[in-house]
Design a protein around this motif. Structure first.
Motif, PDB file in Angstrom:
ATOM      1  N   GLY A  81       0.440  -1.535  -0.263  1.00  0.00           N
ATOM      2  CA  GLY A  81      -0.228  -0.112   0.178  1.00  0.00           C
ATOM      3  C   GLY A  81       0.542   1.229  -0.113  1.00  0.00           C
ATOM      4  N   ARG A  82       0.568   2.311   1.001  1.00  0.00           N
ATOM      5  CA  ARG A  82       1.363   3.577   0.823  1.00  0.00           C
ATOM      6  C   ARG A  82       2.863   2.941   2.047  1.00  0.00           C
ATOM      7  NH1 ARG A  82      -3.635   3.314   0.452  1.00  0.00           N
ATOM      8  NH2 ARG A  82      -5.028   4.165  -0.454  1.00  0.00           N
ATOM      9  N   SER A  83       2.612   1.888   2.216  1.00  0.00           N
ATOM     10  CA  SER A  83       3.891   2.148   3.099  1.00  0.00           C
ATOM     11  C   SER A  83       5.196   2.107   2.147  1.00  0.00           C
ATOM     12  CB  SER A  83       3.691   0.955   4.017  1.00  0.00           C
ATOM     13  OG  SER A  83       3.024   0.910   4.900  1.00  0.00           O
ATOM     14  N   ASP A  84       6.537   1.631   3.047  1.00  0.00           N
ATOM     15  CA  ASP A  84       7.533   2.003   2.331  1.00  0.00           C
ATOM     16  C   ASP A  84       8.263   0.690   1.078  1.00  0.00           C
ATOM     17  OD1 ASP A  84       8.764   4.318   3.220  1.00  0.00           O
ATOM     18  OD2 ASP A  84      10.258   3.218   4.238  1.00  0.00           O
ATOM     19  N   PRO A  85       8.246   0.856  -0.118  1.00  0.00           N
ATOM     20  CA  PRO A  85       8.741  -0.129  -0.771  1.00  0.00           C
ATOM     21  C   PRO A  85       9.387  -0.867  -0.118  1.00  0.00           C
ATOM     22  CG  PRO A  85       8.338   1.449  -2.359  1.00  0.00           C
ATOM     23  CD  PRO A  85       8.845   1.609  -0.886  1.00  0.00           C
ATOM     24  N   ARG A  86       9.871  -2.352   0.369  1.00  0.00           N
ATOM     25  CA  ARG A  86      10.129  -2.781   0.475  1.00  0.00           C
ATOM     26  C   ARG A  86      10.854  -4.354  -0.505  1.00  0.00           C
ATOM     27  NH1 ARG A  86      14.186  -0.803   3.701  1.00  0.00           N
ATOM     28  NH2 ARG A  86      14.588  -2.146   4.537  1.00  0.00           N
ATOM     29  N   PRO A  87      12.149  -4.320  -0.139  1.00  0.00           N
ATOM     30  CA  PRO A  87      12.734  -5.637  -0.919  1.00  0.00           C
ATOM     31  C   PRO A  87      11.872  -7.194   0.301  1.00  0.00           C
ATOM     32  CG  PRO A  87      14.242  -5.178   0.374  1.00  0.00           C
ATOM     33  CD  PRO A  87      13.961  -4.234   0.882  1.00  0.00           C
ATOM     34  N   PRO A  88      11.724  -7.922  -1.609  1.00  0.00           N
ATOM     35  CA  PRO A  88      11.382  -9.503  -2.358  1.00  0.00           C
ATOM     36  C   PRO A  88      11.607 -10.052  -0.628  1.00  0.00           C
ATOM     37  CG  PRO A  88      11.959  -8.659  -4.269  1.00  0.00           C
ATOM     38  CD  PRO A  88      12.283  -7.773  -3.262  1.00  0.00           C
ATOM     39  N   GLU A  89      13.410 -10.486  -0.183  1.00  0.00           N
ATOM     40  CA  GLU A  89      13.465 -10.948   1.384  1.00  0.00           C
ATOM     41  C   GLU A  89      12.547 -10.340   2.192  1.00  0.00           C
ATOM     42  OE1 GLU A  89      16.441  -8.133  -0.225  1.00  0.00           O
ATOM     43  OE2 GLU A  89      15.645  -9.540  -1.035  1.00  0.00           O
TER      44      GLU A  89
END
Length: 282
Positions: free
Chosen positions: A69-77
Motif C-alpha cells: 500500500g502506502r508503506s515504504d517499498p521493501r525488497p522481496p526478502e
C-alpha cells in the motif's frame, strides 16, 4: 501518516478515535485495536468504513504491512510472515501501544497466527477472521468449483499453482466474485493500492509449505475465530482446524451462515454483534 518502525522502514498508519476519553474527573483509557489487512499485496482500505463503528470502544489503528500500500517499498526478502509478525510489535512500540487487541483478516490472519507464536505475551486479545493455517488447495478447488463450476475450479488450480499476471486475470474473472454473498462496495476497489508482485511471490514461496498450527499452542490470550460458511478461499474447515490447534481455554469460535470471506462484508449486523461482545469481554 508514516511511522518509522526500524531505521529506514516506514509504515503508513491511520488512527481513528481517542485513546484517552474524558469521563467526569478522569481520563478513561480505551484499548487499541490493531487491524492487519488481507492480501498479500493488498492494503488496509478493506477495513473501511465498517470498523469505524468500534471507535466508541477502541482506538483503531489501520496500517499497511511492510512493502504494501502506502508503506515504504521493501525488497522481496522482507515479504515474509516472520517479518510482518514482528512488525506488529515494532509498530506498537513506535506508537506506545501496550497489550493491543489484534485482528487479522485472511492473509492478515496468517500474520496474526505467526505473531501469536512469536510474541504470545504481547496481545491482550486476537481475532482471526476468514483465515487459514495452510495452503489447502484441494479445499479451495472444491469450494470454487461448487460455487462457480468447472471454469472456477480450473482457474483456482491454475492461479494457486502458477501465480502470475495471466492466471490472476483468469482468477479475477471466474473466482473473485465468488468470495462473498453480497455485492461489494463499487468504490472500495478504487481506494486500494494493489501490488500483485507481493501476492505472486508469497504464493510461490511461503504459502505451499505453510502450517501455522504448531505455534498456536503457545497462545496466552483470548482468541476469537470467525468463519463464513460460504467462504471458498479460506473454507470453514480451515477455521475448525485452527480452533482445534488453540488451547481450549482461550478460544471462541463463531460461524456465520450465508457469509463468505470477511463476515462483516456479508452480514455486518451479526459481525458487529460478535466483535462488539468480544472487544468488551474481560
Amino acid at each position: 501518516m508514516r511511522i518509522q518502525i526500524q531505521p529506514g522502514v516506514h509504515l503508513f498508519v491511520d488512527i481513528e478515535g481517542l485513546g484517552q476519553v474524558p469521563d467526569g474527573p478522569v481520563l478513561r483509557h480505551k484499548p487499541t485495536l490493531v487491524l492487519i489487512h488481507g492480501g498479500p499485496g493488498f492494503d488496509h482500505t478493506g477495513f473501511r468504513p465498517f470498523f469505524s463503528r468500534f471507535a466508541d470502544l477502541c482506538q483503531i489503528v489501520y496500517f499497511d504491512l511492510r512493502g504494501h500500500g502506502r508503506s515504504d517499498p521493501r525488497p522481496p526478502e522482507e515479504w515474509r510472515l516472520d517479518v510482518f509478525a514482528d512488525d506488529v510489535v515494532r509498530l506498537c512500540d513506535a506508537l506506545g501501544v501496550v497489550k493491543p487487541i489484534v485482528l487479522g483478516q485472511s492473509f492478515g490472519g496468517f500474520v496474526a497466527q505467526r505473531y501469536l507464536a512469536r510474541h504470545p505475551a504481547h496481545p491482550d486479545k486476537v481475532v482471526l477472521s476468514s483465515t487459514s493455517h495452510h495452503f489447502g488447495l484441494a479445499r479451495k478447488i472444491e469450494r470454487f468449483g461448487a460455487l462457480g463450476g468447472p471454469q472456477a475450479a480450473a482457474a483456482t488450480r491454475e492461479f494457486w499453482e502458477h501465480p502470475g499476471p495471466a492466471s490472476w486475470a483468469a482468477y479475477e474473472k471466474h473466482c473473485r466474485h465468488l468470495y462473498n454473498t453480497r455485492p461489494k462496495n463499487p468504490d472500495a476497489g478504487r481506494w486500494m493500492i494493489f501490488k500483485p508482485e507481493i501476492l505472486f511471490t508469497h504464493t510461490r514461496t511461503e504459502l505451499p509449505g505453510m502450517d501455522l498450527r504448531p505455534g498456536l499452542a503457545r497462545v496466552q490470550c483470548p482468541v476469537l475465530v470467525m468463519a463464513g460458511e460460504e467462504d471458498p478461499v479460506t473454507p470453514p474447515q480451515d477455521a475448525e482446524e485452527i480452533v482445534a490447534a488453540l488451547p481450549a481455554a482461550w478460544v471462541r469460535f463463531e460461524r456465520f451462515a450465508g457469509v463468505g470471506h470477511g463476515p462483516w462484508r456479508d452480514d455486518p449486523e451479526a459481525a458487529e454483534r460478535v466483535l462488539r461482545a468480544f472487544l468488551q469481554s474481560p
